[in-house]
Scaffold this active site. Structure first.
Site, short mmCIF file in Angstrom:
data_model
loop_
_atom_site.label_atom_id
_atom_site.label_comp_id
_atom_site.label_asym_id
_atom_site.label_seq_id
_atom_site.Cartn_x
_atom_site.Cartn_y
_atom_site.Cartn_z
N GLU A 128 0.84 -1.21 0.00
CA GLU A 128 0.00 0.00 0.00
C GLU A 128 0.88 1.26 0.00
O GLU A 128 0.83 2.05 0.93
CB GLU A 128 -0.88 0.02 1.25
N PRO A 129 1.68 1.47 -1.04
CA PRO A 129 2.58 2.63 -1.02
C PRO A 129 1.85 3.92 -1.39
O PRO A 129 0.98 3.93 -2.25
CB PRO A 129 3.61 2.27 -2.11
N GLY A 130 2.20 5.00 -0.72
CA GLY A 130 1.67 6.32 -1.08
C GLY A 130 2.84 7.22 -1.46
O GLY A 130 3.12 7.49 -2.62
N ARG A 131 3.58 7.63 -0.42
CA ARG A 131 4.68 8.57 -0.59
C ARG A 131 5.70 8.14 -1.65
O ARG A 131 6.14 8.95 -2.46
CB ARG A 131 5.40 8.70 0.75
N ARG A 180 2.84 19.90 6.22
CA ARG A 180 3.80 18.93 6.78
C ARG A 180 4.89 19.57 7.65
O ARG A 180 5.20 19.05 8.72
CB ARG A 180 4.42 18.06 5.68
N CYS A 211 -1.71 33.40 10.23
CA CYS A 211 -1.52 33.93 11.57
C CYS A 211 -1.23 32.82 12.57
O CYS A 211 -2.05 32.52 13.44
CB CYS A 211 -2.75 34.72 11.98
N GLU A 212 -0.10 32.17 12.42
CA GLU A 212 0.39 31.12 13.31
C GLU A 212 1.90 31.16 13.24
O GLU A 212 2.46 31.25 12.15
CB GLU A 212 -0.05 29.72 12.82
N TYR A 243 0.81 13.88 0.68
CA TYR A 243 0.39 14.58 1.89
C TYR A 243 0.61 16.09 1.78
O TYR A 243 0.85 16.76 2.77
CB TYR A 243 1.10 13.99 3.13
C1 PLP Z 1 -0.98 5.96 5.23
C2 PLP Z 1 -1.06 4.51 4.98
C3 PLP Z 1 -0.33 3.94 3.92
C4 PLP Z 1 0.61 4.72 3.03
O1 PLP Z 1 1.77 5.12 3.69
P1 PLP Z 1 3.00 5.77 2.86
O2 PLP Z 1 3.98 6.12 3.90
O3 PLP Z 1 2.47 6.97 2.15
O4 PLP Z 1 3.50 4.74 1.90
C5 PLP Z 1 -0.51 2.59 3.69
N1 PLP Z 1 -1.31 1.81 4.46
C6 PLP Z 1 -2.02 2.34 5.49
C7 PLP Z 1 -2.90 1.45 6.28
C8 PLP Z 1 -1.90 3.70 5.78
O5 PLP Z 1 -2.59 4.20 6.82
#
Ligand code: PLP
Length: 404
Positions: A268-271, A307, A338-339, A367
């Site tokens: 489940e890659p995002g970043r 971030r 304003c922070e 993100y």
């Molecule tokens: C946020 C999340 C991801 C993705 O994480 P990355 O660091 O962006 O790869 C994958 N699985 C779950 C369950 C998450 O909460």
């Protein structure tokens, strides 16, 4: 990004020209960077061809999701909204997994109706709720169980999720009870063991440790899981100095695991897919000088990119037109909000800057926009997709009339 004749470009497009034509702040994404990231991710694990589910929470732009779908990826979603967006992007529900500690009745019902690949449950109460809804619909629902492997991901504490003090997943004892519960249910089809120990992980050892924990618990419960979902969390290099995750070693550890357990791997890659694809360009509104510092006041703020304020995260900032002369005073890039935490970066030296110059904040594809808000009632930025010499608006800049 690349400098040609001292001017910063994404693919063939000069960023100063983008600012002139589309205004600032603007999120700019590189199509070819996205393509490269996905192929290299696949290449790293080619020997066991995993199911790759893009973590939609890292970037929810519909057009980008459509492109990601074209490369064959599925989706990992954490809300009904994300599930609807993934389906809207054309991603087959058979390639969608649903994670998260707090899925509501309506979210579970929706996911069951869409017949997604897996609902990854994170507590006894949730499993009982899924069971009840499945029974009322006379369905057998495919589920996964998220284990908390109590493994330190050695990342920022705010984005660590796999230790026992974190709210995510269940401990070994509950996991064993949950497997029993699922076996006894006519409406639950237990198919997956899932984990996700955190984000921005650059050391393969926590992953290695996590695999050992999974191996041990599988032997203990003596259950054949169709899928092992290893989550995401693969880190990227935000500075030139930080090291890369050693994918080769991670791959070796997984292959060793697979020799014993014949399961399909899910990631489940995002970043790692979208992080370095995005750049936020911003105009300098004012420069305010005091004895100690030059404050570079940008038209992008923490509402556009949170971030640094939220995690103390580092994002490099570079000029869009390079100059020789350096200023030896502290250059501090701040937003207009304003922070006091509305601050991006403080550098000991930087090139000379002028009001109205355009700067680029790097590696904001993950993100960035997905965590943006309307704080201070500021409209959200425009998003642009760049491919070669082509520019496409993939989300319009918000207007004041959108919320007033
Ligand atoms: C946020 C999340 C991801 C993705 O994480 P990355 O660091 O962006 O790869 C994958 N699985 C779950 C369950 C998450 O909460």
């Amino acid at each position: 990004m690349i400098y040609i004749n001292k001017k910063l470009r994404i693919e063939n497009i000069n960023l100063v020209n983008i600012a002139k034509k589309y205004g600032t702040p603007a999120y700019c994404y590189s199509y070819n960077q996205l393509k490269d990231n996905i192929s290299s991710f696949k290449r790293n694990f080619a020997s066991f061809s995993p199911i790759i589910c893009f973590a939609v929470k890292s970037n929810t732009n519909l057009r980008l999701l459509k492109e990601i779908k074209k490369f064959g990826l599925g989706a990992d979603v954490v809300s009904q909204g994300e599930l609807m967006m993934a389906i809207k992007a054309g991603i087959n529900p058979k390639k969608i997994v649903f994670s998260g500690v707090g899925k509501s009745t309506s979210e579970i019902t929706y996911a069951i109706d869409k017949r997604i690949l897996l609902l990854n449950a994170e507590s006894m109460s949730e499993i009982k709720k899924i069971d009840k809804i499945a029974r009322s619909k006379n369905r057998k629902v495919k589920v996964g169980l998220r284990l908390n492997p109590n493994t330190d991901a050695k990342t920022l504490s705010q984005i660590s999720t796999g230790k026992k003090e974190n709210k995510f997943g269940v401990n070994e004892k509950t996991f064993i009870e949950l497997v029993k519960y699922c076996k006894n249910s006519k409406n639950l089809d237990l198919q997956c063991l899932s984990v996700h120990i955190g984000s921005q992980i650059l050391n393969y050892r926590p992953y290695e440790k996590m695999l050992k924990v999974i191996d041990k618990i599988i032997s203990k419960v003596n259950y054949k899981f169709e899928f092992i979902d290893l989550g995401g969390g693969m880190g990227i290099s935000y500075t030139d100095k930080t090291k890369q995750l050693n994918y080769r070693k991670y791959n070796i550890a997984i292959k060793k695991f697979l020799k014993k357990h014949n399961s399909k791997i899910i990631f489940e890659p995002g970043r790692s897919i979208i992080g370095n694809v995005g750049t936020l360009i911003s105009r300098i509104i004012y420069i305010k000088r005091n004895e100690k510092k030059n404050f570079i006041i940008l038209d992008a703020g923490m509402n556009d990119l949170i971030r640094p304020a939220l995690y103390g995260a580092f994002h490099n900032i570079v000029p869009t037109i390079r100059k020789q002369r350096k200023v030896k005073k502290i250059t501090e890039f701040v937003g207009p909000i304003c922070e006091s935490t509305d601050k991006f970066l403080s550098l000991k030296k930087f090139q000379e800057l002028n009001e109205n110059d355009i700067i680029a904040i790097c590696d904001v594809g993950a993100y960035g926009m997905s965590l943006s808000s309307n704080y201070n009632l500021r409209p959200k930025p425009i998003e642009l997709l760049i491919e070669g010499s082509k520019i496409k608006v993939i989300r319009k800049r918000q207007k004041y009339t959108d919320f007033i």
